[in-house]
Every structure is written in C-alpha cells, then in structure tokens.
Design a protein around this motif. Structure first.
Motif, short mmCIF file in Angstrom:
data_model
loop_
_atom_site.label_atom_id
_atom_site.label_comp_id
_atom_site.label_asym_id
_atom_site.label_seq_id
_atom_site.Cartn_x
_atom_site.Cartn_y
_atom_site.Cartn_z
N LYS A 173 43.30 41.54 51.05
CA LYS A 173 43.27 41.91 49.93
C LYS A 173 41.69 41.46 48.72
O LYS A 173 41.60 43.23 48.62
N LEU A 174 41.23 41.35 49.28
CA LEU A 174 39.74 40.98 48.59
C LEU A 174 38.85 41.30 49.68
O LEU A 174 38.21 42.66 48.50
N LYS A 175 39.35 41.30 50.75
CA LYS A 175 38.57 42.34 51.70
C LYS A 175 38.65 44.06 50.79
O LYS A 175 37.88 44.49 51.69
N ARG A 176 39.62 44.30 50.89
CA ARG A 176 39.97 45.92 50.16
C ARG A 176 39.52 46.27 49.59
O ARG A 176 39.13 47.32 49.47
N TRP A 177 39.13 45.14 48.94
CA TRP A 177 38.69 45.62 47.32
C TRP A 177 37.20 45.95 47.03
O TRP A 177 36.80 45.60 46.39
N LYS A 178 37.34 44.67 48.57
CA LYS A 178 35.05 45.21 48.94
C LYS A 178 34.89 44.17 47.29
O LYS A 178 34.18 44.26 47.14
N ALA A 179 34.87 42.87 47.48
CA ALA A 179 34.87 41.72 46.34
C ALA A 179 33.82 41.44 47.14
O ALA A 179 34.31 40.28 47.73
N ASP A 180 32.76 41.04 46.08
CA ASP A 180 31.39 40.22 46.68
C ASP A 180 31.30 38.75 46.78
O ASP A 180 31.47 38.25 47.42
N ARG A 181 32.11 38.49 45.67
CA ARG A 181 32.10 36.97 45.57
C ARG A 181 33.57 36.88 45.09
O ARG A 181 33.97 36.95 43.39
N THR A 182 33.99 35.75 45.37
CA THR A 182 35.55 34.72 44.70
C THR A 182 35.45 33.01 44.73
O THR A 182 34.82 33.02 45.60
N GLU A 183 35.25 32.94 43.24
CA GLU A 183 34.89 31.38 42.95
C GLU A 183 35.59 30.53 42.46
O GLU A 183 35.95 31.45 41.22
N ILE A 184 35.49 29.71 41.88
CA ILE A 184 36.41 28.62 41.50
C ILE A 184 35.82 27.91 39.91
O ILE A 184 34.71 27.39 40.90
N LEU A 185 35.70 28.20 39.31
CA LEU A 185 34.72 27.79 37.60
C LEU A 185 35.22 27.25 37.16
O LEU A 185 36.81 27.24 36.72
N THR A 186 34.69 26.02 36.52
CA THR A 186 35.26 24.48 35.61
C THR A 186 34.49 25.15 34.44
O THR A 186 33.46 24.60 34.26
N GLN A 189 34.14 21.56 29.93
CA GLN A 189 34.24 20.47 30.01
C GLN A 189 33.31 19.12 29.60
O GLN A 189 34.19 17.63 29.44
N ASP A 190 32.51 19.45 28.52
CA ASP A 190 32.25 18.47 27.74
C ASP A 190 33.29 18.95 26.23
O ASP A 190 32.04 18.46 25.02
N LEU A 191 34.12 19.75 25.89
CA LEU A 191 34.63 19.90 24.65
C LEU A 191 36.33 19.73 24.77
O LEU A 191 37.14 19.27 23.95
N LEU A 192 36.90 19.46 26.07
CA LEU A 192 38.14 19.34 26.39
C LEU A 192 38.46 18.17 27.63
O LEU A 192 37.94 18.03 28.18
N ASP A 193 39.89 18.03 26.78
CA ASP A 193 40.07 16.71 28.39
C ASP A 193 40.37 17.34 29.09
O ASP A 193 39.67 16.81 30.56
N GLU A 194 41.05 18.37 29.58
CA GLU A 194 41.43 19.02 30.40
C GLU A 194 41.11 20.18 30.51
O GLU A 194 41.29 21.43 29.76
N PRO A 195 40.00 20.69 31.61
CA PRO A 195 38.70 21.53 31.38
C PRO A 195 39.54 22.55 31.88
O PRO A 195 40.31 22.66 32.75
N THR A 196 39.27 23.73 31.64
CA THR A 196 39.90 24.90 31.61
C THR A 196 39.49 25.80 33.22
O THR A 196 38.33 25.62 33.70
N THR A 197 40.20 25.64 34.77
CA THR A 197 40.25 26.56 35.42
C THR A 197 40.10 27.80 36.55
O THR A 197 40.91 28.44 35.33
N VAL A 198 39.05 28.46 35.97
CA VAL A 198 39.25 30.40 35.84
C VAL A 198 38.50 30.67 37.53
O VAL A 198 37.82 29.76 37.71
N VAL A 199 39.33 31.69 38.12
CA VAL A 199 38.48 32.18 39.05
C VAL A 199 38.08 33.28 38.54
O VAL A 199 39.01 34.06 38.15
N ARG A 200 36.52 33.48 39.84
CA ARG A 200 36.41 35.15 38.95
C ARG A 200 36.19 35.17 40.16
O ARG A 200 35.98 35.12 41.15
N VAL A 201 36.56 36.95 40.43
CA VAL A 201 36.34 37.55 41.51
C VAL A 201 35.40 38.50 41.26
O VAL A 201 35.42 39.74 39.54
N SER A 202 34.04 39.16 41.94
CA SER A 202 33.14 39.83 41.48
C SER A 202 33.49 40.86 42.32
O SER A 202 32.69 40.71 42.96
N LEU A 203 32.97 42.12 41.27
CA LEU A 203 32.63 43.70 42.04
C LEU A 203 31.33 43.74 41.84
O LEU A 203 30.62 43.69 41.52
#
Length: 203
Positions: A173-186, A189-203
């Motif tokens: 599906k990512l290839k079909r949408w021609k997504a340039d980059r897909t990455e997992i970001l956190t 970290q400096d504020l929360l005991d459990e930081p937030t995980t984000v999947v960023r999909v860039s077009l």
C-alpha cells in the motif's frame, strides 16, 4: 507531570486543565472515555498526544481523523495555537461533545467536520499534516488519511509496539501511494515516563 504539562502547553495550561476536566466528567458520562482512564488522563492520553506537536511544522494546516474525544486533535490545538486543525469525526454524539468543548475553551484554531476521513477531502481541501490515533491498522489508515494531504505532506499515526509490524504489512500500500519515506519516531522522551511512538509517512 505538572512540569511536562507546563512545557507542552505553556500559556494554554489552564485550557488544557479545563479540557481534562471535560474528559473526566462529560467525556465519561457520554462514553468517550472509560472511567478507569481518569487517573491516567494526563500521562497516557493528553500529554501522550500533545508531545506530537514537535513534529508539526509552524502554521501547518492539520486534519485529525477519527477525533473521538479530541485525541490527539484537541491536545495539539492547545499545544500549538499557531496551527489550524480540523477534527474529523463521523459519530454525531462525539461531534456534539467536541463542539461543546471547543466552544467552552473558545478555541479559534479548531473546526469540526462530521464525516468519515475518506470523504472529507471535498469539504476540507488539502492539508499539510494528517494525524490519527487508534483509528485503524496502518494498511487501512493510509487509504483514509493520505488523500487529505495536499500532494505532499505527512501522516503522523500514533502507534504502540506494533508499529514496525504494521509498516511491514503495509509495504504494498505504501508503494501504491508512492510514500517517499516511512519511519518510526519517538517523541516526549525528555518529558514522559513512556514516550510516544509515531509512524510518520511522508509523501
């Protein structure tokens, strides 16, 4: 927790407190939040969402798909008064609640659309960033969210430990949408005991 909230919300901290008050009262009564979530509203929900603001460009046009109780949309609107954000939610009772909260907090950078994400493009036009939390696995989420981006831009999907597995399953599906980059970001970290995980999909 107060220190983290001050860092994220700044001058809007009192408004963030008022929003948490809505979640803990009418949000529970009307079924948007489970009663067991009250003790962890700040860390697990509001701050978990709000720290994603660090990934959003200044003055961005943002669409939050499947807003529900305003997570992450209202949190981001409070953390970033410079962005304009549209909350997209199909269920009438949730939309009514969101409208009441936005009116009470007098948030001028928020609009609300009662529609499904995949049907919002005609009403909304293109945006710079789409956010989503607990809406769908990434494979389904791409078809709902990426049409809202203005030819380029990014999807910020708040995810948990399944992030990499969801990316792996969504490769075709990512290839079909021609997504340039897909990455997992956190973030957070400096504020929360459990930081937030984000999947960023860039077009």
């Amino acid at each position: 927790m107060l220190e983290a909230a001050e860092a994220v919300f700044g001058d809007n901290l009192d408004l963030a407190r008022a929003y948490v008050g809505h979640l803990a009262s009418s949000g529970i009564v009307r079924g948007l939040i489970g009663p067991r979530e009250v003790p962890r509203l700040w860390e697990r929900h509001v701050l978990n969402c709000a720290v994603v603001e660090s990934l959003i460009p200044r003055d961005a046009r943002v669409a939050d798909v499947g807003s529900g109780a305003g997570l992450p949309g209202l949190c981001l609107a409070l953390a970033r008064p410079d962005i304009s954000i549209t909350l997209i939610e199909p269920l009438e009772r949730r939309v009514t609640w969101l409208e009441e909260v936005v009116q009470d907090l007098q948030l001028g950078n928020v609009q609300i659309l009662r529609t499904r994400g995949e049907q919002a493009r005609d009403q909304l036009g293109g945006v710079d960033v789409v956010t989503a939390r607990a809406v769908s696995a990434l494979t389904g989420l791409l078809d709902i969210t990426l049409p809202l981006l203005d030819g380029d831009g990014q999807l910020l999907a708040l995810k948990g430990r399944s992030a990499q597995a969801e990316i792996d399953k969504a490769q075709k599906k990512l290839k079909r949408w021609k997504a340039d980059r897909t990455e997992i970001l956190t973030v957070g970290q400096d504020l929360l005991d459990e930081p937030t995980t984000v999947v960023r999909v860039s077009l």
